[in-house]
Design an enzyme around this catalytic site. Structure first.
Site, PDB file in Angstrom:
ATOM      1  CG  HIS A 114      -2.368   0.553   0.729  1.00  0.00           C
ATOM      2  ND1 HIS A 114      -3.622   0.403   1.613  1.00  0.00           N
ATOM      3  CD2 HIS A 114      -2.724   1.242  -0.233  1.00  0.00           C
ATOM      4  CE1 HIS A 114      -4.499   0.870   0.948  1.00  0.00           C
ATOM      5  NE2 HIS A 114      -4.305   1.450   0.004  1.00  0.00           N
ATOM      6  CG  ASP A 142      -6.185  -0.857   4.626  1.00  0.00           C
ATOM      7  OD1 ASP A 142      -6.090  -1.767   5.378  1.00  0.00           O
ATOM      8  OD2 ASP A 142      -5.250  -0.039   4.141  1.00  0.00           O
ATOM      9  CG  HIS A 144      -3.928  -2.319   8.746  1.00  0.00           C
ATOM     10  ND1 HIS A 144      -4.145  -3.354   7.705  1.00  0.00           N
ATOM     11  CD2 HIS A 144      -3.664  -2.786   9.745  1.00  0.00           C
ATOM     12  CE1 HIS A 144      -4.012  -4.219   7.910  1.00  0.00           C
ATOM     13  NE2 HIS A 144      -3.528  -4.243   9.239  1.00  0.00           N
ATOM     14  CG  ASP A 146      -2.509   1.652   5.368  1.00  0.00           C
ATOM     15  OD1 ASP A 146      -1.934   0.985   6.467  1.00  0.00           O
ATOM     16  OD2 ASP A 146      -2.593   1.067   4.327  1.00  0.00           O
ATOM     17  CG  HIS A 159       2.690  -1.547   4.430  1.00  0.00           C
ATOM     18  ND1 HIS A 159       1.914  -2.855   4.107  1.00  0.00           N
ATOM     19  CD2 HIS A 159       3.160  -1.520   5.678  1.00  0.00           C
ATOM     20  CE1 HIS A 159       2.083  -3.583   5.228  1.00  0.00           C
ATOM     21  NE2 HIS A 159       2.691  -2.932   6.286  1.00  0.00           N
ATOM     22  CG  ASP A 248      -4.830  -3.164   2.253  1.00  0.00           C
ATOM     23  OD1 ASP A 248      -4.822  -4.470   2.137  1.00  0.00           O
ATOM     24  OD2 ASP A 248      -4.043  -2.715   2.936  1.00  0.00           O
ATOM     25  CG  ASP A 250      -5.253  -5.351   4.928  1.00  0.00           C
ATOM     26  OD1 ASP A 250      -6.120  -4.602   5.021  1.00  0.00           O
ATOM     27  OD2 ASP A 250      -4.134  -5.125   5.201  1.00  0.00           O
ATOM     28  CD  GLU A 293      -0.197  -4.034   1.749  1.00  0.00           C
ATOM     29  OE1 GLU A 293       0.216  -5.321   2.022  1.00  0.00           O
ATOM     30  OE2 GLU A 293       0.351  -3.173   1.776  1.00  0.00           O
TER      31      GLU A 293
HETATM   32  N1  ARG Z   1      -0.782  -1.476   4.154  1.00  0.00           N
HETATM   33  C1  ARG Z   1      -0.989  -2.188   5.348  1.00  0.00           C
HETATM   34  N2  ARG Z   1      -1.506  -3.461   5.086  1.00  0.00           N
HETATM   35  N3  ARG Z   1      -0.815  -1.684   6.199  1.00  0.00           N
HETATM   36  C2  ARG Z   1      -0.576  -2.400   7.596  1.00  0.00           C
HETATM   37  C3  ARG Z   1       0.005  -1.489   8.543  1.00  0.00           C
HETATM   38  C4  ARG Z   1       0.029  -1.902   9.903  1.00  0.00           C
HETATM   39  C5  ARG Z   1       0.700  -1.069  11.064  1.00  0.00           C
HETATM   40  N4  ARG Z   1      -0.397   0.088  11.300  1.00  0.00           N
HETATM   41  C6  ARG Z   1       1.784  -0.516  10.901  1.00  0.00           C
HETATM   42  O1  ARG Z   1       1.926   0.705  10.852  1.00  0.00           O
HETATM   43  O2  ARG Z   1       2.836  -0.960  10.468  1.00  0.00           O
HETATM   44 MN    MN Z   2      -3.489  -0.656   3.618  1.00  0.00          MN
HETATM   45 MN    MN Z   3      -4.341  -3.147   5.452  1.00  0.00          MN
END
Ligand code: ARG
Ligand code: MN
Ligand code: MN
Length: 323
Positions: A114, A142, A144, A146, A159, A248, A250, A293
């Protein structure tokens, strides 16, 4: 099947699509996300867009690994891992996306992790500013947020930071890795909407709260249902703003998309993911889509299913309809 029936509001041609395939994994530590574009293409994505959805596709035929841009030496910078590599790659992606978007084409980017959204969204934002004199909105789907700054991130993985750089919450000096991001490549915090959140770091929660950022978590999806959540999300953006959808994989529950680097249980169903994409398509305001992702080398028994889920989301966002 017929060509898409929604007339796009902010594209010059309804059926022209620029495709950027990004085989880059440097925004996080697990190898394999770089193989996603090829897996998506081999599973028939591009053929389906051409043959079923009748898009005229502008594609250079390459999954870009950007090896020529990789620095020999890439020490951590402000706790960020591989800052120079991610900077160089995202700057190049930004140009690629911009070149398509300035022609008034829809831009589809297949990632990659990402972090590449630093490139895609900055490219879309710049083209839309120049072509239409408007800001873009971003729907970020997502698990998350991010939105870590280099200082709030525990992992140092970029990411987890793209939204912070794109909104100017994090910035770098002109000569530092992300100093290249110009004002017309950025995104307003008011034009950002999240859907699907369920694993947000403590520092990120504070950022979301302090800035009043619009976010629909899985709790909101459970409470209101995805239909109402989409009404609220699209209502927040309004009907006269070009939309960039950054999806994303996920965001989906690992039941549907297990092959991804930071899977979190309790996510969207496949149908909810497709529904989000369908609703965004129906606005007629969608100008760009990222699908990121997918990592076919993780949970390999589920890789084909994860790729299929990705293909389905892209098809829905591009106007595939059930009936
Ligand atoms: N694009 C993603 N899947 N990001 C996951 C981030 C996970 C976590 N918040 C980090 O800063 O590392
Ligand atoms: Mn993401
Ligand atoms: Mn994510």
């Amino acid at each position: 099947m017929d060509a898409p029936t929604i007339q796009p509001k902010f594209l010059s041609k309804r059926d022209e699509l620029g495709l950027v395939a990004v085989g880059f994994s440097g925004g996080q530590c697990k190898p394999g996300v770089d193989a996603a574009p090829m897996a998506l293409i081999e599973s028939g994505l591009v053929d389906q867009l051409k043959d079923d959805l009748k898009y005229k596709i502008h594609y250079d035929g390459q999954v870009h690994a950007y090896n020529e841009l990789m620095p020999k030496d890439d020490p951590d910078h402000r706790n960020m891992k591989k800052p120079k590599a991610v900077s160089a790659v995202t700057q190049q992606i930004s140009k690629q996306v911009y070149e398509h978007a300035k022609e008034g084409r829809f831009v589809l980017t297949l990632g990659g992790d990402h972090s590449i959204a630093i490139g895609t969204i900055s490219g879309t934002a710049k083209a839309v500013h120049e072509r239409l004199g408007r800001d873009i909105a971003v729907i970020w789907v997502d698990a998350h947020a991010d939105i870590n700054t280099p200082e709030t991130s525990d992992s140092g993985n970029i990411h987890g930071m793209p939204v912070a750089f794109l909104t100017g919450l994090a910035s770098d000096k002109p000569d530092a890795p992300f100093g290249w991001l110009a004002e017309n490549q950025k995104l307003s915090l008011k034009k950002l909407v999240y859907i699907g959140l369920r694993d947000v770091d403590r520092g990120e929660k504070k950022i979301l709260r302090d800035h009043g950022i619009k976010a629909f978590s899985m709790h909101d999806v459970d409470r209101h249902g995805i239909g109402k959540v989409m009404d609220m999300a699209l209502g927040w953006i309004g009907s006269d703003t070009p939309i960039h959808l950054s999806f994303d994989i996920d965001a989906l529950d690992p039941m549907w998309a297990p092959s991804t680097g930071t899977a979190v249980r309790g996510g969207l169903t496949l149908r909810e993911g497709d529904f989000i994409a369908e609703c965004v398509h129906q606005t007629g305001s969608l100008v760009a889509l990222d699908l990121v992702e997918v990592n076919p080398s993780l949970e390999e028994q589920g890789a084909a299913e994860t790729v299929r889920a990705g293909v389905s989301i892209v098809r829905c966002a591009l106007g595939d309809t059930l009936l």
